[in-house]
Scaffold this motif. Structure first.
Motif, PDB file in Angstrom:
ATOM      1  N   ILE A 146       0.850  -1.183   0.000  1.00 24.02           N
ATOM      2  CA  ILE A 146       0.000   0.000   0.000  1.00 24.02           C
ATOM      3  C   ILE A 146       0.890   1.238   0.000  1.00 24.02           C
ATOM      4  CG2 ILE A 146      -1.949  -1.098   1.167  1.00 24.02           C
ATOM      5  CD1 ILE A 146      -1.038   0.235   3.764  1.00 24.02           C
ATOM      6  N   CYS A 274      -3.589   4.068  -1.293  1.00 25.32           N
ATOM      7  CA  CYS A 274      -3.714   3.368  -2.570  1.00 25.32           C
ATOM      8  C   CYS A 274      -3.087   1.981  -2.519  1.00 25.32           C
ATOM      9  CB  CYS A 274      -2.998   4.156  -3.671  1.00 25.32           C
ATOM     10  SG  CYS A 274      -3.484   5.867  -3.839  1.00 25.32           S
ATOM     11  N   GLN A 275      -3.521   1.160  -3.461  1.00 24.45           N
ATOM     12  CA  GLN A 275      -2.854  -0.096  -3.751  1.00 24.45           C
ATOM     13  C   GLN A 275      -2.756  -0.215  -5.265  1.00 24.45           C
ATOM     14  OE1 GLN A 275      -6.201  -2.822  -2.279  1.00 24.45           O
ATOM     15  NE2 GLN A 275      -5.545  -3.892  -4.132  1.00 24.45           N
ATOM     16  N   LEU A 281      -4.598  -7.928  -2.270  1.00 32.79           N
ATOM     17  CA  LEU A 281      -3.591  -7.801  -1.224  1.00 32.79           C
ATOM     18  C   LEU A 281      -3.558  -9.028  -0.328  1.00 32.79           C
ATOM     19  CD1 LEU A 281      -4.093  -4.112  -0.013  1.00 32.79           C
ATOM     20  CD2 LEU A 281      -2.232  -4.997  -1.432  1.00 32.79           C
ATOM     21  N   ALA A 289      -4.866  -1.916   5.733  1.00 33.69           N
ATOM     22  CA  ALA A 289      -5.432  -0.867   4.881  1.00 33.69           C
ATOM     23  C   ALA A 289      -6.846  -0.504   5.327  1.00 33.69           C
ATOM     24  CB  ALA A 289      -5.436  -1.320   3.420  1.00 33.69           C
TER      25      ALA A 289
END
Length: 304
Positions: A146, A274-275, A281, A289
């Motif tokens: 992230i 953000c990712q 993930l 997150a």
């Protein structure tokens, strides 16, 4: 896939990051000769060099760039698998890699990581300071799960989980003539020497845009890539520096005060969580997150 195979892939990743077989070997606690043999064996298997040998290190070849992308996907997928299996047993494990803007380092991330690890002590963290462009690239090359970025350069490869508004604050000494005001105008700040971050930071982008819209010309006496320096220096001289609320000191930081710059002069910026777009993930990273999202949804305000 065996853990032995992943270890070998990890060696290649370490060399690519270090830019040197010797430096990577030192970090991995193995001999550079043994590490070089592993590289040569892989290059022989592929029939092409993975690294170009340079006078002061190595760099990835074109084939190596393709290979390292595969390596990082494999490592990422394996971490995701480990965290999913750990969750089945009721014990969350895994590793969370974070790329972030400088403002997140002094206060916000230490608080959030310690809070998470209090519930899941088997989860480890890697926190890397990255400017706006580098943080986004860290998502693309899978060196970060992230990213927490203030005013990103681009968003093409990024999936935005959430954002929070951040108003610019002026930072000054407690005995500064502007201290004690509820809000300051940009022209007030420009009447004094100012300290600014370098141009690749989001805070500087907001300030430059504001001065371009005005007829003001600031007297910039200090320019640095360290917000910690900009936060501490006003103790020694009546300059004004700038920061966003997530990076502001608490009341225990004696000698320093902050106040918001009027939003009519400097627009609010956005802090992004953000990712990488399209990536699933690992469980530990996804849960962390989600924790950050919840904090952002509550809003981030100046410490009082």
């Amino acid at each position: 896939m065996s853990t032995r195979h992943l270890t070998a892939l990890g060696y290649i990743d370490a060399i690519a990051k270090a830019g040197s077989i010797r430096k990577a070997a030192e970090a991995l606690a193995i001999t550079s000769t043994a590490l070089n043999r592993r590289v040569l064996a892989l290059e022989e298997e592929f029939g092409v060099p993975i690294f170009e040998r340079l006078p002061r290190g190595v760099r990835l070849s074109t084939a190596g760039e393709l290979f390292i992308a595969h390596v990082r996907r494999q490592i990422s997928d394996f971490e995701k698998l480990k965290s999913q299996i750990a969750d089945l047993s009721g014990e969350r494990r895994g590793h969370v890699a974070i790329a972030c803007s400088q403002a997140l380092l002094p206060y916000f991330l230490p608080e959030q990581i310690s809070r998470y690890r209090a519930e899941h002590p088997a989860v480890t963290f890697g926190v890397s300071l990255r400017d706006r462009a580098a943080a986004e690239q860290a998502l693309v090359d899978l060196s970060a799960d992230i990213a927490l970025v203030f005013e990103p350069v681009r968003l093409r490869e990024m999936h935005v989980l959430t954002t929070v508004r951040q108003a610019l604050h002026a930072v000054m000494s407690a005995d500064h003539p502007l201290a004690g005001r509820d809000v300051v105008r940009l022209r007030d700040c420009a009447a004094f020497p100012v300290g600014l971050p370098t141009e690749h930071y989001g805070v500087r982008h907001l300030i430059d845009m504001a001065f371009m819209r005005s007829s003001l010309t600031p007297t910039v006496v200090i320019e640095t890539d360290s917000f910690e320096f900009l936060r501490r220096y006003p103790r020694h001289e009546h300059i004004v520096s700038f920061q966003i609320p997530v990076g502001l000191p608490g009341p225990a930081d004696e000698g320093i005060v902050t106040c918001p710059v009027d939003h009519r002069d400097v627009a609010e910026g956005l802090l992004y969580l953000c990712q990488l777009r399209g990536r699933t993930l690992p469980v530990a990273a996804a849960k962390f997150a989600a924790q950050i999202e919840a904090v952002f949804d509550l809003g981030l305000t100046k410490k009082t």
